[in-house]
Motif scaffolding. Structure first.
Motif, PDB file in Angstrom:
ATOM      1  N   GLN A 412       0.818  -1.213   0.000  1.00  0.00           N
ATOM      2  CA  GLN A 412       0.000   0.000   0.000  1.00  0.00           C
ATOM      3  C   GLN A 412       0.849   1.259   0.000  1.00  0.00           C
ATOM      4  O   GLN A 412       0.418   2.293  -0.519  1.00  0.00           O
ATOM      5  N   GLN A 413       2.048   1.185   0.558  1.00  0.00           N
ATOM      6  CA  GLN A 413       2.949   2.332   0.454  1.00  0.00           C
ATOM      7  C   GLN A 413       3.287   2.609  -1.005  1.00  0.00           C
ATOM      8  O   GLN A 413       3.326   3.767  -1.443  1.00  0.00           O
ATOM      9  N   TYR A 414       3.529   1.538  -1.752  1.00  0.00           N
ATOM     10  CA  TYR A 414       3.774   1.687  -3.191  1.00  0.00           C
ATOM     11  C   TYR A 414       2.539   2.269  -3.873  1.00  0.00           C
ATOM     12  O   TYR A 414       2.643   3.196  -4.691  1.00  0.00           O
ATOM     13  N   GLN A 415       1.351   1.735  -3.549  1.00  0.00           N
ATOM     14  CA  GLN A 415       0.121   2.218  -4.165  1.00  0.00           C
ATOM     15  C   GLN A 415      -0.101   3.702  -3.870  1.00  0.00           C
ATOM     16  O   GLN A 415      -0.528   4.462  -4.743  1.00  0.00           O
ATOM     17  N   TYR A 416       0.202   4.102  -2.645  1.00  0.00           N
ATOM     18  CA  TYR A 416       0.000   5.497  -2.270  1.00  0.00           C
ATOM     19  C   TYR A 416       0.952   6.411  -3.034  1.00  0.00           C
ATOM     20  O   TYR A 416       0.547   7.465  -3.536  1.00  0.00           O
ATOM     21  N   ARG A 417       2.205   6.013  -3.138  1.00  0.00           N
ATOM     22  CA  ARG A 417       3.186   6.837  -3.859  1.00  0.00           C
ATOM     23  C   ARG A 417       2.827   6.978  -5.334  1.00  0.00           C
ATOM     24  O   ARG A 417       3.092   8.014  -5.948  1.00  0.00           O
ATOM     25  N   LYS A 418       2.211   5.946  -5.890  1.00  0.00           N
ATOM     26  CA  LYS A 418       1.863   5.956  -7.313  1.00  0.00           C
ATOM     27  C   LYS A 418       0.487   6.542  -7.578  1.00  0.00           C
ATOM     28  O   LYS A 418       0.054   6.618  -8.729  1.00  0.00           O
ATOM     29  N   GLY A 419      -0.211   6.962  -6.530  1.00  0.00           N
ATOM     30  CA  GLY A 419      -1.533   7.545  -6.712  1.00  0.00           C
ATOM     31  C   GLY A 419      -2.633   6.524  -6.915  1.00  0.00           C
ATOM     32  O   GLY A 419      -3.767   6.885  -7.246  1.00  0.00           O
ATOM     33  N   ILE A 420      -2.324   5.250  -6.718  1.00  0.00           N
ATOM     34  CA  ILE A 420      -3.337   4.191  -6.837  1.00  0.00           C
ATOM     35  C   ILE A 420      -4.265   4.235  -5.631  1.00  0.00           C
ATOM     36  O   ILE A 420      -5.482   4.097  -5.754  1.00  0.00           O
ATOM     37  N   LEU A 421      -3.688   4.422  -4.460  1.00  0.00           N
ATOM     38  CA  LEU A 421      -4.442   4.591  -3.225  1.00  0.00           C
ATOM     39  C   LEU A 421      -4.581   6.094  -2.989  1.00  0.00           C
ATOM     40  O   LEU A 421      -3.583   6.791  -2.824  1.00  0.00           O
ATOM     41  N   HIS A 422      -5.807   6.579  -3.008  1.00  0.00           N
ATOM     42  CA  HIS A 422      -6.034   8.030  -2.969  1.00  0.00           C
ATOM     43  C   HIS A 422      -5.637   8.625  -1.622  1.00  0.00           C
ATOM     44  O   HIS A 422      -5.855   8.027  -0.567  1.00  0.00           O
ATOM     45  N   TYR A 423      -5.088   9.827  -1.665  1.00  0.00           N
ATOM     46  CA  TYR A 423      -4.562  10.466  -0.465  1.00  0.00           C
ATOM     47  C   TYR A 423      -5.649  10.963   0.484  1.00  0.00           C
ATOM     48  O   TYR A 423      -5.372  11.255   1.646  1.00  0.00           O
ATOM     49  N   GLU A 424      -6.909  11.066   0.015  1.00  0.00           N
ATOM     50  CA  GLU A 424      -7.924  11.668   0.888  1.00  0.00           C
ATOM     51  C   GLU A 424      -9.330  11.099   0.698  1.00  0.00           C
ATOM     52  O   GLU A 424     -10.137  11.138   1.622  1.00  0.00           O
ATOM     53  N   GLN A 425      -9.644  10.536  -0.452  1.00  0.00           N
ATOM     54  CA  GLN A 425     -11.029  10.192  -0.762  1.00  0.00           C
ATOM     55  C   GLN A 425     -11.246   8.693  -0.992  1.00  0.00           C
ATOM     56  O   GLN A 425     -12.030   8.303  -1.848  1.00  0.00           O
ATOM     57  N   MET A 426     -10.578   7.857  -0.206  1.00  0.00           N
ATOM     58  CA  MET A 426     -10.775   6.418  -0.362  1.00  0.00           C
ATOM     59  C   MET A 426     -12.177   6.006   0.079  1.00  0.00           C
ATOM     60  O   MET A 426     -12.719   6.518   1.043  1.00  0.00           O
ATOM     61  N   THR A 427     -12.756   5.037  -0.675  1.00  0.00           N
ATOM     62  CA  THR A 427     -14.022   4.413  -0.316  1.00  0.00           C
ATOM     63  C   THR A 427     -13.809   2.907  -0.290  1.00  0.00           C
ATOM     64  O   THR A 427     -12.803   2.390  -0.790  1.00  0.00           O
TER      65      THR A 427
END
Length: 441
Positions: A412-427
């Motif tokens: 998930q750290q990788y996903q966050y850095r790549k914008g796959i995991l949204h920084y504020e609007q995850m559902t």
């Protein structure tokens, strides 16, 4: 056979694992920060800009109105993410809402980068790539310091070696701590984690061997974490947890802390550190205090406790599921001493209530619950107690699940850095769509 013997010897050395964590962190920083033409200029960003600004203001530009924010930062270094951290009382009085403590934590590394820049004849303006790199190294240093003192504290609890290693590496890699150490390194959390770990260790040393010198050091460290973020002073609420009962805590305070010399030493050290912020306000705006965060505040009648802990947007246990086992650890702990886990639980709930009452309970565009990084030590203790008591096949089951949690967290750290995991609007739907991606398309 000699190689196997040496490997076993290394595995039994706690500092080997800390060095391994340091090596992984430094390698990550070199590959993804120092060698990247864009990212090597983007460590001192966002809130980190405001924390850092005191150093060039005091030691390069002699400008506590931060005029260089508009010239050096905005115009000369467009490659760096720009943030205007200045607040105005009037046309002449300018301040920043960020507190001084984090910049003090940066300072040895800042001075190193500044000295090298001058010695090499490079541009020593405070914002070239070497200064950004110095802040990454600073965050790694404080995080490694935290891991070392985590280990020392767990030794006091008689934790087995393999459990200690799993817990400290799990806390570091199985939460957002590693990310905020090696990527968004200018935020305050890795620095606070290191200082709080030192603070708690020396409190435990003071408990066994009280002295005025230790009281002075404890007051200094508590002042330091408070100067970084005033809400960090809440860490003292955990202290009764280290005694067999509240009555024992009170008796210890009466006998060893409320002595005039000890109390005066700790209070003087605490207020000497905290007063640096007041002196700075006086120099900036000619008044001793201002609530720097202006319209940002706590809404204590509207806490978001469940969102803070369990929401897919930022929930602590969602993005650091390893620490679910800490709750199981409270049950194990309760069988040994009823007071300590109950005090832990009460303090945890109170701190959660405070943090979740902030007007922006999700703390902006971040990954996970970043304001709990400095408190991972307190989650690690019941986690270690739980693992320490496991027997038979339950060890394999729990350790396997823990390792899967850690693996998913690293992904998930990788996903966050790549914008796959949204920084504020995850559902929940978004979370399900990206779960284990890119391993499973």
């Amino acid at each position: 056979m000699r190689i196997i013997s040496n490997l076993k010897r290394l595995a039994l050395n706690f500092y080997f694992w800390v060095f391994l964590a340091f090596g992984v962190s430094l390698t990550f920083a070199i590959v993804y920060k120092f060698m990247d033409p864009v990212q090597k200029h983007n460590t001192i960003v966002s809130d980190g800009k405001g924390y850092y600004a005191y150093l060039p203001a005091l030691f390069i530009y002699d400008d506590l109105s931060f005029g260089f924010n508009q010239t050096i930062e905005k115009q000369k270094h467009p490659e760096t993410m720009y943030t205007d951290y200045r607040y105005k009382l009037d046309q002449e009085r300018v301040y920043t809402k960020y507190y001084l403590g984090t910049s003090i934590a940066y300072s040895p590394f800042f001075f190193g980068a500044h000295g090298i820049s001058k010695w090499m004849g490079w541009d020593a303006d405070g914002y070239t790539a070497i200064y950004h790199g110095a802040i990454v190294l600073a965050a790694i240093f404080y995080s490694m310091l935290a891991l070392i003192f985590f280990g020392k504290i767990l030794d006091i609890y008689g934790i087995k070696h393999w459990v200690k290693v799993l817990v400290i590496l799990g806390a570091y890699f199985g939460s957002n701590w590693f990310y905020y150490t090696c990527w968004e390194s200018s935020l305050s959390h890795p620095y606070t984690a290191g200082i709080i770990a030192m603070l708690i260790y020396f409190v435990l040393v003071f408990k066994s061997k009280p002295s005025t010198r230790l009281a002075l050091l404890i007051g200094f460290l508590l002042g330091f974490v408070t100067l970084i973020r005033p809400v960090n002073v809440l860490v003292i609420l955990f202290l009764p947890m280290f005694f067999v009962s509240f009555k024992a805590f009170v008796a210890f305070c009466k006998k060893h802390i409320f002595k005039a010399r000890v109390l005066l030493a700790s209070l003087l050290a605490f207020f000497a550190v905290v007063s640096l912020q007041l002196i700075l306000y006086k120099a900036q705006i000619d008044q001793w205090y201002i609530y720097a965060y202006s319209h940002e505040k706590f809404f204590f009648m509207q806490p978001h406790i469940l969102d803070f802990l369990f929401s897919i947007r930022k929930g602590f246990f969602v993005y650091a599921p390893l620490f679910i086992f800490s709750i199981f650890g409270l049950v194990t702990w309760y069988k040994v001493n009823k007071f300590q886990p109950l005090w832990w639980l009460g303090t945890f709930l109170f701190i959660t209530y405070v943090f979740s009452s902030w007007h922006m309970w999700w703390y902006g565009g971040t990954w996970g619950t970043r304001v709990f990084i400095e408190y991972l030590l307190f989650f690690s203790i019941p986690l270690a107690i739980f693992l320490n008591k496991l027997k038979g096949r339950w060890i394999k089951v729990v350790v396997t699940i823990a390792c899967l949690f850690i693996f998913n967290n690293v992904l998930q750290q990788y996903q966050y850095r790549k914008g796959i995991l949204h920084y504020e609007q995850m559902t929940w739907q978004n979370y399900k769509d990206i779960f284990l991606y890119p391993i499973i398309p």
